[in-house]
Design a protein around this motif. Structure first.
Motif, PDB file in Angstrom:
ATOM      1  N   ALA A 112       6.558  -1.583   3.984  1.00  0.00           N
ATOM      2  CA  ALA A 112       6.213  -0.961   5.266  1.00  0.00           C
ATOM      3  C   ALA A 112       4.861  -1.446   5.795  1.00  0.00           C
ATOM      4  O   ALA A 112       4.444  -1.024   6.848  1.00  0.00           O
ATOM      5  CB  ALA A 112       6.221   0.554   5.139  1.00  0.00           C
ATOM      6  N   GLY A 113       4.185  -2.327   5.076  1.00  0.00           N
ATOM      7  CA  GLY A 113       2.918  -2.868   5.549  1.00  0.00           C
ATOM      8  C   GLY A 113       1.814  -2.622   4.561  1.00  0.00           C
ATOM      9  O   GLY A 113       1.981  -1.928   3.568  1.00  0.00           O
ATOM     10  N   SER A 114       0.687  -3.229   4.844  1.00  0.00           N
ATOM     11  CA  SER A 114      -0.469  -3.043   3.976  1.00  0.00           C
ATOM     12  C   SER A 114      -1.499  -2.194   4.694  1.00  0.00           C
ATOM     13  O   SER A 114      -1.611  -2.231   5.913  1.00  0.00           O
ATOM     14  CB  SER A 114      -1.075  -4.386   3.585  1.00  0.00           C
ATOM     15  N   GLN A 115      -2.212  -1.402   3.916  1.00  0.00           N
ATOM     16  CA  GLN A 115      -3.280  -0.562   4.439  1.00  0.00           C
ATOM     17  C   GLN A 115      -4.555  -0.909   3.684  1.00  0.00           C
ATOM     18  O   GLN A 115      -4.832  -0.338   2.638  1.00  0.00           O
ATOM     19  CB  GLN A 115      -2.956   0.939   4.282  1.00  0.00           C
ATOM     20  N   PRO A 116      -5.339  -1.885   4.216  1.00  0.00           N
ATOM     21  CA  PRO A 116      -6.577  -2.243   3.518  1.00  0.00           C
ATOM     22  C   PRO A 116      -7.718  -1.290   3.845  1.00  0.00           C
ATOM     23  O   PRO A 116      -7.786  -0.728   4.930  1.00  0.00           O
ATOM     24  CB  PRO A 116      -6.881  -3.650   4.044  1.00  0.00           C
ATOM     25  N   ASP A 117      -8.579  -1.056   2.881  1.00  0.00           N
ATOM     26  CA  ASP A 117      -9.849  -0.382   3.110  1.00  0.00           C
ATOM     27  C   ASP A 117     -10.884  -1.164   2.298  1.00  0.00           C
ATOM     28  O   ASP A 117     -10.523  -2.144   1.649  1.00  0.00           O
ATOM     29  CB  ASP A 117      -9.777   1.117   2.769  1.00  0.00           C
ATOM     30  N   PRO A 118     -12.145  -0.804   2.311  1.00  0.00           N
ATOM     31  CA  PRO A 118     -13.142  -1.649   1.641  1.00  0.00           C
ATOM     32  C   PRO A 118     -12.912  -1.888   0.147  1.00  0.00           C
ATOM     33  O   PRO A 118     -13.322  -2.914  -0.379  1.00  0.00           O
ATOM     34  CB  PRO A 118     -14.449  -0.899   1.874  1.00  0.00           C
ATOM     35  N   SER A 119     -12.265  -0.964  -0.561  1.00  0.00           N
ATOM     36  CA  SER A 119     -12.135  -1.128  -2.006  1.00  0.00           C
ATOM     37  C   SER A 119     -10.693  -1.238  -2.510  1.00  0.00           C
ATOM     38  O   SER A 119     -10.480  -1.425  -3.704  1.00  0.00           O
ATOM     39  CB  SER A 119     -12.813   0.044  -2.724  1.00  0.00           C
ATOM     40  N   THR A 120      -9.717  -1.132  -1.621  1.00  0.00           N
ATOM     41  CA  THR A 120      -8.314  -1.132  -2.036  1.00  0.00           C
ATOM     42  C   THR A 120      -7.443  -1.688  -0.920  1.00  0.00           C
ATOM     43  O   THR A 120      -7.740  -1.504   0.252  1.00  0.00           O
ATOM     44  CB  THR A 120      -7.839   0.313  -2.325  1.00  0.00           C
ATOM     45  N   VAL A 121      -6.352  -2.341  -1.308  1.00  0.00           N
ATOM     46  CA  VAL A 121      -5.309  -2.667  -0.344  1.00  0.00           C
ATOM     47  C   VAL A 121      -4.023  -2.056  -0.895  1.00  0.00           C
ATOM     48  O   VAL A 121      -3.705  -2.212  -2.071  1.00  0.00           O
ATOM     49  CB  VAL A 121      -5.176  -4.186  -0.075  1.00  0.00           C
ATOM     50  N   ARG A 122      -3.327  -1.303  -0.046  1.00  0.00           N
ATOM     51  CA  ARG A 122      -2.120  -0.583  -0.459  1.00  0.00           C
ATOM     52  C   ARG A 122      -0.890  -1.172   0.223  1.00  0.00           C
ATOM     53  O   ARG A 122      -0.929  -1.460   1.413  1.00  0.00           O
ATOM     54  CB  ARG A 122      -2.212   0.891  -0.076  1.00  0.00           C
TER      55      ARG A 122
END
Length: 171
Positions: free
Chosen positions: A91-101
């Motif tokens: 369903a896509g990636s959700q990056p943030d500064p310390s993790t990519v989901r």
């Protein structure tokens, strides 16, 4: 009242390409022998029991950053795939500064995992430049019962990054 996380309903195993993963060089520069090391992670997801597992979503989270426990230097550029593609999607990636989901979801409302498993491939990972062990976090909204839990079942998968050796960082 919030539900407590239970043991995962599905089983997970991983392998990497190359195997083992090699950390990127400490001062990588494009165009020279010491470019970033890139790798892939393949995760196999299966039902090891005899009851059908009903699954609404699986989230795979990679640690990102410059530390030994980070798998990737950045969350950008990672190409996710799932097989079989006929019943599941990323369903896509959700990056943030310390993790990519990455969220793996069935094409319908709820997927069923029986005898056939899933394979999730995360390609083009710019491997962190620190030798160490990273923990990929898994969250699954899955059950062998009737009702999908509101709180995900959680766990981790361990992946090692071995020291950089000049000339060995090509997958």
């Amino acid at each position: 009242m919030a539900q407590e996380s239970k043991p995962r309903a599905l089983r997970y195993a991983l392998t990497t390409v190359p195997s083992p993963l090699t950390a990127s060089p400490p001062h990588a520069e494009p165009g020279n022998e010491d470019e970033l090391a890139y790798g892939s992670v393949d995760i196999v997801i299966s039902n090891s029991g005899s009851s059908t597992v009903r699954c609404q979503r699986i989230t795979i989270a990679l640690p990102v950053g410059p530390l030994a426990q980070d798998l990737a230097l950045t969350g950008g550029g990672i190409a996710p795939y799932v097989e079989p593609a006929s019943g599941w999607k990323i369903a896509g990636s959700q990056p943030d500064p310390s993790t990519v989901r990455f969220s793996v979801e069935p094409s319908g409302e709820v997927g069923k995992v029986t005898a056939d498993g899933l394979r999730v491939t995360l390609k083009n990972i710019a491997v962190s430049n620190k030798t160490g062990v990273s923990y990929i976090e898994i969250e699954e909204w899955a059950t062998t019962g009737e009702e999908i839990p509101e709180t995900p079942n959680t766990g981790t998968l361990e992946v090692a990054k071995f020291p950089f050796r000049s000339g060995t960082n090509r997958p």
